[in-house]
Scaffold this motif. Structure first.
Motif: not given
Ligand code: WT7
Length: 632
Positions: A65-66, A476-477, A485-489, A498-500
């Motif tokens: 996802p980069f 990226t962060l 990668v962990k948070t979003y993908w 998205a977290g929603d």
């Protein structure tokens, strides 16, 4: 708010004449065309802007996802925000109108004079050794210099990190340290409802432990006495009087993928994360979304009430409007000082055409009644906008009827610090359903998934994901690819989480419900439970703390904290008040809990994780759900 009222089925159809004249006269037709060829759509939008060197590829997804956008291209967002306008018809057009909180301070900048100011600040930064890739922390009130500072950094290729001027010394210090900024730009103070808020004192405190910072530039705003470290601190007006500030300053050619800025935002766990955005894609994304969604025209005066300390201020107060050649309006103060007609007065006086604000502000102003807006001629308004949290139908109706006089469509825009640009939003030619942001932006697809990653049926709630990359996406962060990668993908490989939680209705409209993680939106501001909790446990009386968000009529959510005291401390109303203040001072006034509950024990899983879900259910008197993992 009740579910039935959110899904009321009420539809507002666009005025056919206005829709036909919009940049996007037929929303569905453009959606279909962009869906058939998203990269073609974005390439055509990018071609409306100027590049020193064109791109080889619109999208490089070889290392997802980069993702990379417009690879091989060279540009600088400042070239498109300012430089290109200087030789064209916008040279003498107003770029920025600024009004101070006191109502008498007032400044305007044409594109020509904005360039003069940005160049001056860039010359100063350069003389202080700031160059490509260096990080600069900007901690300023809503004054023109915050705009100059952001653009001056970008012009030199330096990376700005703007920190909202309501954050505490601790929060500022963390963010300066994490970014290893070498320079801080601040002011002596800011005006908050008629009183001085001493910004420079906060910077001094934060810098006691910030070894990377070499220089501090101080803008004089409030004029009160401040301590200046002769080796480190410099008045901005002294610097600009020096020969170093004079003369032109070249805009640095940047690779499209070079970093433009980082912006800290709250996540579910741990410290705030630095979202990273780049010159090329962010420029194309903010330009296109603002132009299409808010139908920006040459003669428009655009007002986004957000602070530059948040992404909304970055994308739609500073960069987006200048990219479209609009006139952007910035007001130093808030909506109710000295009276609750302040915004309406400014709309009338300056003839604002498009007004973009947050549901929490609308709800708070509604409470003062219609008489305040009705004292003013708001007929210059053509479009309204909402952002930050779901807008409840009552607030939508009031905004539409009382402010827009039933004539102005409301663009409810769903997006995030991470997305950089609108993701789910209407345009003036899409029929509106109050409370829904409409459909994914052109070239974008979204989905609602269940836990297992299967799309849910229309009308069912699930996790909102974005299915394809978009130009203004975070890359990226900062210095934390793994967490990116962990948070979003990682929950649904190949899809952006998205977290929603959200629903899609049978017409393809998306309805955002709220966050599914430990992020709380308080008055539209994004806070992490972890940040509030760590501020609480930094108080000597507190052993453990848990924070949750509970529904609040004006703020959307308010923070409710549960606190376990250390031995030797007794619960009392005075201690509760002290803890609320402690959070306000050590994190931010926006994070101040509304309620503190003292408790003997927090509900935890056997592995020791606090079960905030259980606390929330208990506080709301609801069923606690599955508590099999509860260790009690
Ligand atoms: C979160 C992102 C980017 C704008 C400012 C907030 C919520 C944002 C809406 C909307 C419903 C919304 C979401 C999102 N949110 N806009 N129009 N309708 N919810 O950016 O601070 O990064 O927060 O704000 O929960 O995930 P942010």
């Amino acid at each position: 708010m009740s579910e039935s009222s959110r899904l009321s089925g009420e539809v507002f159809y666009p005025d056919p004449v206005a829709a036909a004249a919009a940049h996007v006269p037929d929303h569905e037709a453009l959606r279909a065309a962009a869906a058939a060829d998203p990269l073609g759509f974005w390439a055509a939008r990018a071609a409306e802007l100027e590049w020193y060197k064109p791109w080889d590829k619109v999208l490089d997804d070889s290392n997802a996802p980069f993702f990379k956008w417009f690879t091989g291209a060279s540009t600088n967002i400042v070239h498109n925000c300012i430089d290109r306008h200087l030789s064209g018809p916008y040279r003498n057009k107003l770029a920025l109108i600024w009004v101070g909180e006191n109502g008498t301070d007032h400044q305007t900048f044409s594109y020509f004079s904005l360039n003069r100011e940005v160049t001056k600040m860039a010359n100063v930064l350069k003389a202080m050794g700031v160059g490509k890739g260096d990080r600069v922390t900007i901690y300023l009130p809503r004054i023109p210099e915050v705009v100059f500072a952001m653009l001056a950094c970008a012009k030199l290729g330096a990376i700005h990190s703007v920190i909202f001027a309501g954050f505490s010394a601790d929060a500022l210090q963390d963010r300066i340290g994490d970014s290893e900024s070498k320079l801080v730009i601040t002011a002596d103070g800011s005006w908050v409802n008629g009183s001085v808020f001493k910004l420079k004192d906060i910077v001094d405190e934060a810098l006691r432990f910030s070894p990377t910072v070499e220089n501090v530039i101080v803008v004089r705003r409030t004029g009160h006495e401040v301590a200046m470290d002769p080796l480190r601190d410099h008045w901005y007006h002294d610097l600009t009087a020096l020969p170093i500030a004079k003369g032109p300053c070249a805009t640095e050619p940047m690779d499209a993928e070079d970093t433009l800025f980082i912006l800290y935002t709250s996540g579910s766990t741990g410290k705030p994360k630095a979202i990273l955005h780049t010159h090329g894609g962010y420029m194309v994304g903010t330009y296109t979304t603002l132009k299409y969604t808010f139908d920006i025209r040459d003669e428009d005066r655009w007002w986004c009430t957000a602070d530059p300390g948040w992404i909304t201020g970055h994308s739609y107060l500073v960069y987006g409007p200048l990219l479209t050649g609009a006139t952007t309006f910035m007001f130093e103060g808030g909506p109710t000082y000295p009276y609750p007609n302040r915004w309406w007065q400014l709309i009338e006086y300056y003839g604002i055409n498009i007004f973009y604000t947050a549901p929490t502000a609308i709800r708070s102003l509604m409470r003062f009644g219609e008489a305040w807006p009705n004292r003013h001629d708001l007929s210059s308004l053509r479009l309204l906008g909402s952002v930050g949290e779901p807008i409840n139908p009552e607030a939508w109706q009031w905004f539409h009827r009382v402010i827009g006089k039933g004539q102005c469509p409301i663009m409810d825009t769903w997006w995030q610090t991470e997305t950089g640009m609108f993701q789910i939003c209407p345009t003036p030619s899409l029929p509106l359903k109050p409370g829904s942001g409409g459909k994914p932006f052109f070239g974008q697809e979204a989905e609602i998934l269940d836990e297992a990653g299967q799309p849910v049926a229309d009308g069912e709630e699930g996790f909102l994901v974005l299915k394809n990359p978009w130009p203004a996406m975070l890359r990226t962060l900062y210095r934390d690819d793994e967490r990116y990668v962990k948070t979003y993908w990682s929950k649904y490989p190949g899809k952006y989480l998205a977290g929603d939680s959200a629903r899609r209705d049978k017409d393809g409209y998306f309805w955002i419900i709220g966050r599914t993680d430990d992020v709380i939106k308080v008055s539209g501001h994004r806070l992490g439970t972890a940040e509030v909790e760590s501020a609480l446990v930094s108080h000597p009386a507190v052993a453990e703390a848990a924070a949750i968000g509970l529904p609040h009529e004006v703020k959307g959510n308010a923070i409710h904290a549960f606190v376990v005291l250390r031995l030797g401390h007794e619960p009392s109303p005075a201690l509760a008040e002290e803890l609320r203040k402690h959070v306000s001072i050590h994190l931010s006034p926006i994070a101040k809990p509304d309620w503190i509950d003292f408790t003997e024990k927090l509900p935890k899983t056997r592995s020791g994780k606090i079960m905030r879900r259980v606390l929330k259910a208990r506080a709301l008197g609801q069923d606690e759900g599955d508590t099999t993992t509860l260790d009690e």
